[in-house]
Scaffold this motif. Structure first.
Motif, PDB file in Angstrom:
ATOM      1  N   LYS A  15      38.896   6.936   0.523  1.00 46.22           N
ATOM      2  CA  LYS A  15      37.726   7.632   1.050  1.00 46.22           C
ATOM      3  C   LYS A  15      37.290   7.020   2.379  1.00 46.22           C
ATOM      4  O   LYS A  15      36.969   7.745   3.330  1.00 46.22           O
ATOM      5  CB  LYS A  15      36.586   7.606   0.027  1.00 46.22           C
ATOM      6  CG  LYS A  15      35.387   8.416   0.467  1.00 46.22           C
ATOM      7  CD  LYS A  15      34.403   8.670  -0.663  1.00 46.22           C
ATOM      8  CE  LYS A  15      33.662   7.457  -1.079  1.00 46.22           C
ATOM      9  NZ  LYS A  15      32.536   7.744  -1.989  1.00 46.22           N
ATOM     10  N   SER A  16      37.296   5.698   2.486  1.00 47.77           N
ATOM     11  CA  SER A  16      36.885   5.042   3.733  1.00 47.77           C
ATOM     12  C   SER A  16      37.867   5.342   4.862  1.00 47.77           C
ATOM     13  O   SER A  16      37.460   5.498   6.022  1.00 47.77           O
ATOM     14  CB  SER A  16      36.730   3.545   3.531  1.00 47.77           C
ATOM     15  OG  SER A  16      37.933   2.969   3.100  1.00 47.77           O
ATOM     16  N   LYS A  45      30.918  12.449   0.964  1.00 41.32           N
ATOM     17  CA  LYS A  45      30.339  12.134  -0.346  1.00 41.32           C
ATOM     18  C   LYS A  45      29.773  13.385  -0.998  1.00 41.32           C
ATOM     19  O   LYS A  45      29.959  13.602  -2.197  1.00 41.32           O
ATOM     20  CB  LYS A  45      29.250  11.075  -0.203  1.00 41.32           C
ATOM     21  CG  LYS A  45      28.676  10.604  -1.523  1.00 41.32           C
ATOM     22  CD  LYS A  45      27.628   9.530  -1.301  1.00 41.32           C
ATOM     23  CE  LYS A  45      27.032   8.973  -2.551  1.00 41.32           C
ATOM     24  NZ  LYS A  45      26.796   9.850  -3.641  1.00 41.32           N
ATOM     25  N   VAL A  70      29.129   8.222  12.110  1.00 43.40           N
ATOM     26  CA  VAL A  70      29.892   7.820  10.922  1.00 43.40           C
ATOM     27  C   VAL A  70      29.058   8.060   9.662  1.00 43.40           C
ATOM     28  O   VAL A  70      29.579   8.502   8.632  1.00 43.40           O
ATOM     29  CB  VAL A  70      30.335   6.346  11.026  1.00 43.40           C
ATOM     30  CG1 VAL A  70      31.014   5.890   9.753  1.00 43.40           C
ATOM     31  CG2 VAL A  70      31.269   6.155  12.208  1.00 43.40           C
ATOM     32  N   ALA A  71      27.741   7.821   9.752  1.00 39.24           N
ATOM     33  CA  ALA A  71      26.855   8.032   8.602  1.00 39.24           C
ATOM     34  C   ALA A  71      26.830   9.504   8.193  1.00 39.24           C
ATOM     35  O   ALA A  71      26.828   9.827   6.995  1.00 39.24           O
ATOM     36  CB  ALA A  71      25.449   7.545   8.923  1.00 39.24           C
ATOM     37  N   ILE A 131      37.058   8.882   6.061  1.00 43.99           N
ATOM     38  CA  ILE A 131      35.845   8.865   6.885  1.00 43.99           C
ATOM     39  C   ILE A 131      36.166   8.323   8.282  1.00 43.99           C
ATOM     40  O   ILE A 131      35.738   8.888   9.294  1.00 43.99           O
ATOM     41  CB  ILE A 131      34.739   8.047   6.199  1.00 43.99           C
ATOM     42  CG1 ILE A 131      34.255   8.787   4.950  1.00 43.99           C
ATOM     43  CG2 ILE A 131      33.576   7.774   7.143  1.00 43.99           C
ATOM     44  CD1 ILE A 131      33.408   7.958   4.018  1.00 43.99           C
ATOM     45  N   GLU A 168      30.174  10.297   6.564  1.00 44.07           N
ATOM     46  CA  GLU A 168      30.201   9.673   5.237  1.00 44.07           C
ATOM     47  C   GLU A 168      29.386  10.493   4.242  1.00 44.07           C
ATOM     48  O   GLU A 168      29.819  10.716   3.115  1.00 44.07           O
ATOM     49  CB  GLU A 168      29.659   8.257   5.332  1.00 44.07           C
ATOM     50  CG  GLU A 168      29.779   7.467   4.050  1.00 44.07           C
ATOM     51  CD  GLU A 168      29.356   6.019   4.222  1.00 44.07           C
ATOM     52  OE1 GLU A 168      29.335   5.323   3.199  1.00 44.07           O
ATOM     53  OE2 GLU A 168      29.057   5.605   5.355  1.00 44.07           O
TER      54      GLU A 168
END
Length: 94
Positions: free
Chosen positions: A3-4, A27, A19-20, A7, A23
Motif C-alpha cells: 500500500k505504501s 485508504k 501525499v496525505a 501511494i 493516502e
C-alpha cells in the motif's frame, strides 16, 4: 506492491495532489472494498477483475506439527477473478 509503494507511485505520478490526500483516497477505496465484501456483495472493476466471497464448508483437517486431527469450521473467504484485460496484460512469454 505494498500500500505504501502504491501511494508513493501515485504521488510521484500526480504531483498536484499531496501525499496525505492520495493516502486518504487509497485508504477510502480499500475500506469501501472490504466493507462491501464483508456485507457479502460482489465487486467488479472493469478491465481489472472481480472480488466475491466463496463458502468453504466445515471439514476435518490435520495439525501439521503434531498430526492431530482438528475440526476446521465453515467460513467465507475472498476470491479474486482477473478480468480479460488484466489477464492479457500479464500474459507474456518468458
Amino acid at each position: 506492491m505494498t500500500k505504501s509503494e502504491l501511494i508513493a507511485q501515485l504521488a510521484a505520478r500526480h504531483s498536484q495532489f499531496s501525499v496525505a490526500d492520495i493516502e486518504m483516497a487509497v485508504k477510502t477505496i480499500l475500506d469501501a472494498l472490504a466493507k462491501n465484501l464483508s456485507r457479502g456483495e460482489r465487486i467488479e472493476i472493469r478491465g481489472f477483475g472481480s472480488f466475491s466471497l466463496s463458502f468453504r464448508p466445515a471439514r476435518l483437517g490435520r495439525n501439521p506439527k503434531s498430526g492431530e486431527r482438528v475440526q476446521v469450521p465453515a467460513k467465507y473467504v475472498p476470491h479474486f477473478k482477473a478480468g480479460k484485460e488484466l489477464r492479457d496484460r500479464v500474459d507474456f512469454p518468458l
